[in-house]
Each structure stands twice: as structure tokens, then as C-alpha cells.
Design a protein around this motif. Sequence first.
Motif, PDB file in Angstrom:
ATOM      1  N   LYS A 196     -21.617  27.457  16.070  1.00 36.22           N
ATOM      2  CA  LYS A 196     -22.727  28.243  15.533  1.00 36.22           C
ATOM      3  C   LYS A 196     -22.528  29.688  15.937  1.00 36.22           C
ATOM      4  CE  LYS A 196     -26.992  25.615  15.063  1.00 36.22           C
ATOM      5  NZ  LYS A 196     -28.323  25.469  15.624  1.00 36.22           N
ATOM      6  N   ALA A 214     -24.456  27.086   8.640  1.00 29.80           N
ATOM      7  CA  ALA A 214     -24.257  25.926   9.514  1.00 29.80           C
ATOM      8  C   ALA A 214     -24.320  24.628   8.731  1.00 29.80           C
ATOM      9  CB  ALA A 214     -25.306  25.930  10.624  1.00 29.80           C
ATOM     10  N   SER A 231     -28.509  28.959  10.420  1.00 30.49           N
ATOM     11  CA  SER A 231     -27.676  29.685  11.359  1.00 30.49           C
ATOM     12  C   SER A 231     -26.351  30.002  10.675  1.00 30.49           C
ATOM     13  CB  SER A 231     -27.453  28.820  12.597  1.00 30.49           C
ATOM     14  OG  SER A 231     -26.683  29.512  13.530  1.00 30.49           O
ATOM     15  N   ALA A 287     -22.444  30.113  10.781  1.00 35.34           N
ATOM     16  CA  ALA A 287     -21.595  29.206  11.558  1.00 35.34           C
ATOM     17  C   ALA A 287     -20.140  29.320  11.125  1.00 35.34           C
ATOM     18  CB  ALA A 287     -22.072  27.771  11.401  1.00 35.34           C
TER      19      ALA A 287
END
Lengths: 292, 420
Positions: free
Chosen positions: A240, A219, A143, A145
Motif C-alpha cells: 500500500k 489497492a 488506497s 498501491a
Amino acid sequence: MPSDRWWTPASRLPWRALLTPLLLACLLGMARAADRNPVYEQPNSDLPRIQTAGVLRVALTQADYRPFYEQGPDGLHGFDIDLARDVARRLGVKVQFNRVAKNWDGLIDIIASGRADVAISALSRSLKRAERVAYTEPYLTLSQALLVNRLKLAELKDGATPLSRLDEPSVRIGTLRGSSYVGFARARFPKADVELYDRWSDGLEDLEAGRIHALMFDALLCKRTLLAHPELALQLQFLKSDRPDPVAMAVNWHNRELVHWLNIYIDTIRGEGYLRTLEAKYIGPGVQYAPH
Amino acid sequence: MPRTDRLLRALKSPWLALASIVLGSYVGIAHPSLAKTIGPIGDVYLALLEMFILPIVVTALIHSVGRTLMEGIGGRYLRRVVLIFFVGMMAASLMALAVGSIFHPGAALGKGDRKVLGQAVIQYEQTGTANDIRQAEPGIVGFLHTMIPGNVFAAASNGNSLALVFFCIVTGAALGLMQNDKAKATLRIVEAGYDAFMTIISWIMYALPLGLFCLVAAKLADMGSDVLMAMGAFVSVFYLGALALILIYLMLTAWRTKRGMWPALRAVKEALIVAAGTSSRFAAIPAALRAVNVELRRDPVSSSLVIPLGMNINLQGSVFYFTLAALFAVQLYGRTLTPAEYLMLPIAGMFAAIAASDAPGIAAIGMISIILAPLGIPVGVTIILLSVIDPILDPVVSIADVHGNCTSAVLITGPQEPGG
């Protein structure tokens, strides 16, 4: 030629007379085969070339990027190192690491100029880079982030979500120079200013001091930063983003066989469960991208 | 049978209740798994107690507002109620500002403390509950909206007691102003209901030691002791300020009722123990009514107006808590407040406390954003840290709320008429 001639003893065969038509027939056959499937005969076909050389040249960035690759006392180790060694083993070749690139954009130069066969280096896939190199399917999707300075976030005017609050002209968002996040940050926060840092620790220093509002990367790095320095969690918030960071291998456009083979390889180890083993070993929960 | 009588009286002894709180604390800290097993018993007990609290609040308010207006002494009381409530809450807030400014609990955090607290924050934010909290941020208009609901029965069943209080006051006022036999009869019926509910509560009180034991044990089992150590400075300052408040309450009660400090404490001890053990000031309403009406011999009609009303809007302990917590957050982030911002803190603290009075559990702590958001201070970390140490703060907040309210009642009401 009459068939009874075949039964004559060998010593009495006219060798010279036979040799010429035989040679001719051979040449003719070869030429016809080459005519039908010219690629099969190209001596520069990429996968056999690598296998003949016996070495797979894998490019990584100079600086360690945990947990993907880092220099330990007994050599390199990490997610991407395990992956590169497994690729080489299955190809039946040795692996050789090239650590010349200063950053991820530098890796693209190295692959595009053919100085390495493949980049397996926590490399994000992006449209801009795909103009210059060929990508495999992602083997991991992190992800995107941010680490956000809580005080600076509270000063911003209200928005529907913290993410939309950060997309304002006065906001400064830092990220690493030469990474795909330069593009990711500009795409996700088009109104904000994007600041570039050569080192993550420099960005972190500015973030703590409130000179920037947020520091953006995957992330995994954001979360690891907080876990390594939990006292920062009072000041900084892990956030996130809502977009994915597909991590894939990059290969020169000419090495089409290798890209094809690597895609089947990724599919295979996903089916075999090896990818999941690596994820459990190095990545941990809560950092992969989950579509809403 | 005298033996059964003795047993029953022993069950209602505040000393037994205190002992069960101490024992419950021990079990909660030393045997958390056992504490969690017996926790549901405590929850059932609290539910049983709270089942009759709402009817008591309704009947007490309607009856007392009606009687007060019928006897024509409404205006005088109203002014005193507003004045004492307001001054009391401002004083509690000033106490928080005083101890917070003297001891600087938020600035005293060392690196080790920050590490521990940061870890708690990371852990908490991973579960995602922190994001839910931040949505509970009503402004002043939202606050008015909760006080005046469209459907009073829906409000009652949602536990929106502020709306119910408003409804009861208006109804009581209407009955009081009617000045006829029908209204008088209605008020008598309401009074009979009130007496019945109080009797039921006195039965439930026999199981108080068991209930307190389970509640306290389960509550302390959830708390991380390392976070408590790291927040030590804040907790100490909080306890110090709360103790000072309670001493002031005792002095005021002693002065107003012309008795010593010790008898003043003995009179309210049951109410304070129930408040501490259940961490619920509503659960302590019956005990507080008994303390003021019976033990301190104040006028029952007016005190049964002041106490149920005060438990909703006269929350001196909560105002103290919110102001001190806000000051902690200000110091944690190294902000210095302007004099205007200092002046705003008590008012914002009052609104936060009243807004929190209806909010369940952690959403109540979230009301601190009413104070912090205008100052531009991030609320997330403060809410998380407060909710982690809530088990040891909450009982004291409830004690201060209940004691502050009893003291307000003593100051507002006159002594009982002889024979009344």
C-alpha cells in the motif's frame, strides 16, 4: 372605476375595453419578475433539462473495470452501475450508459464536451482533471498501491521503507495509460521512471519478468490480481502506498445544479448506509485509504 | 514402596515420553480445538522447566570453566572446543549444501504448490506480522553488542543467554585463575547449586509425558496441512539430511566411546526426546548433561563446560536448517550462486544460527536474512513459508542441535577417570 360597476351583469361588460389593460398588466408583471431573478426563467437550467429529457447519460470506459462495472450475461453490473441506477431512480429518469471512452482520460473529454451528463466510472479525482470538469465529493477513497517484484526490490539499496527504496533514478514503475495513476506515480516517485501500459496484463507480464520494479494502481486492482493468481505472491509483493485515491463523479462545468444535487445525494446515501452496503458488497476490507 | 517406585520409574521412561509425543501429534492434527485448550498446560510446563535452565547454565559454566583453569588444562580444551564446534557446524552446513544441491527442493514446486504457498503468503502479509519480522536484522556489530550487554542482569531477564554465557565464562575464568581457597570454596558452592538445580529438574521430569503431550498437540494444531503438502519436497530433503546428520553423530559417538550404535542412541534418547517434544535445546540441557556424564561416562567437569556453552554457540542443527532454507530460497527465485557465494553460505549460516539462538519464535527464523540479504534474495516469502511449516521442522532442528552438541562433548572430553 367605481366599485358598483362590479355588480353589473356580465353580459353588459365592455369586453374589449377590459382586455387591453389586463394583457398589459400581465406582460408588465412577467417582465418585472424576470428582472428580479433572471436564472429562474432560463430554459437551459441543467437539472430540469435532464428531467425533461427523462434520461441521465452516464459515461463509463470501454473496458470493464471490476468490481465497479462489468458486462455480465444479463447486462452491466457493479458498484458504479448500482450507484448510477440509484441516482437515476431518485431523479425520476432512466439511465443510459455511454461506453465510448478508451480510458479514464477519455472520460474527461466526453464530460468536458457535454456528450454525457456524468461519469460514474471508478474515476479518480485529480487537480489536473479538475481544471476541465467539475467533481463531486469522493464516494469512495481507495488506497494507492503497488505490486512490487520482490527480487527487484531486494536488489535495491536499503532505505527507510520499501516505498522510499522505490523512489530512485534506476527504478521503473509501470501503470495504466490514460489513468490518474500516471500523475500519482510521478508525484509519489519523482525520481523513478514511469512506464505506461494499455493493458494491465501487459504490465503484469513485464513485472513478472523483472523488466519493471513495480506496477502501480489502486489497492483494489493490485489485491484482486494477487487473489486471482495466488502463485504470483511468491514473486510479487502487495504494497500500500501512503496516499489516497479519491473516487468521485465528474460533471460538465455547466451542470452546476447536478453537481450540487449529486453532492447532497452522496451525503444522503452515506447517512442512509447505502454506501456502506455497496462497499461491503463489492469492495471488501483492506483496500480503502486510512490516514496515518 | 516398590509400587510407587515402579510408577515413578515408568513416568520417566523415554518410551512413555515418545508415546505422549505420538498421542499429542494425533490430537493436534485430528482435534485442533481440543489441542488449543490444553496448550496452556504445556506452556506452563515448559516455563517451569526453563525456570531452572538458566541457573543450570550459569552454575555449570562458572564451575566448569573455573575447575578447568584451576587444573591447568584450559588451553588444551579451548583449542579443541573451538576446533570441534567450528568443524561440526561447517560439516552440518555442507550436509545441507549436499542434499539441497542434489535434490533441488526449491526448484521442484509445481503450479498448484505455488498457488497454495502464494495463498499462505497473502494471508500472512495481510495480518501485517511479516513487516515486523524484517526489522530483526542485526549485522555483525549488532551481534557483538548482544553478546556484550551493558547490564548483565537485564540481559539475563531478557533471555539474552549469549550475553550470560560470556559473563559466566569470564567470571569462571577469574575464579579459576585465582588459585586460592576462597575461589575453591566459591566453586564448591556453585557446584552445590548446580547439583540442586539438576535435582529439581529430575523432579520436574516426572510430569514430562503430560507436558510433551500438551506442547506437541498445541503446536501441530496451528499448522496448515495444504502448505505442508506443497512444501513436501523441502520437508523431505530436510528430514533426509537431518537423519544423515544423526547417523553420523551416532557413528562418531560409537567410535569414540567404543560401543555399538544402538547403545550410543540409547544413551542420548532422553535428551533427544525432550528436545523434540519441547522444541527447545535449552530444555534438553539437563538431559544432555546426564547423557554425556552418566550414560556415556565422559569427564563431567569438561562436559558441563561444553554442553551449556555449545547449546548457545554450537548449533549444528540450526546451521543445517538455515543453510538448507537459504538454498531453498535461492532455488525458488531461480538464482544460481557463484562459487564464492557457495563458500559464504556456511559462514553466514553459522552467524544466522548463533544470532537466532536468542531470538524468540518467529524472529529466530527472520535471522535467515543474514544469509539472504547479501545475496540480494527477498526474505519475506521464505520467512513466511518457514514459519508456517515450523511446527514440523523445529523439533528436528532441536534434536540435531542437542545431538550434535552431545557428540561434540564426547569428541572434546576424555573418558571419566575411574572412581570419579
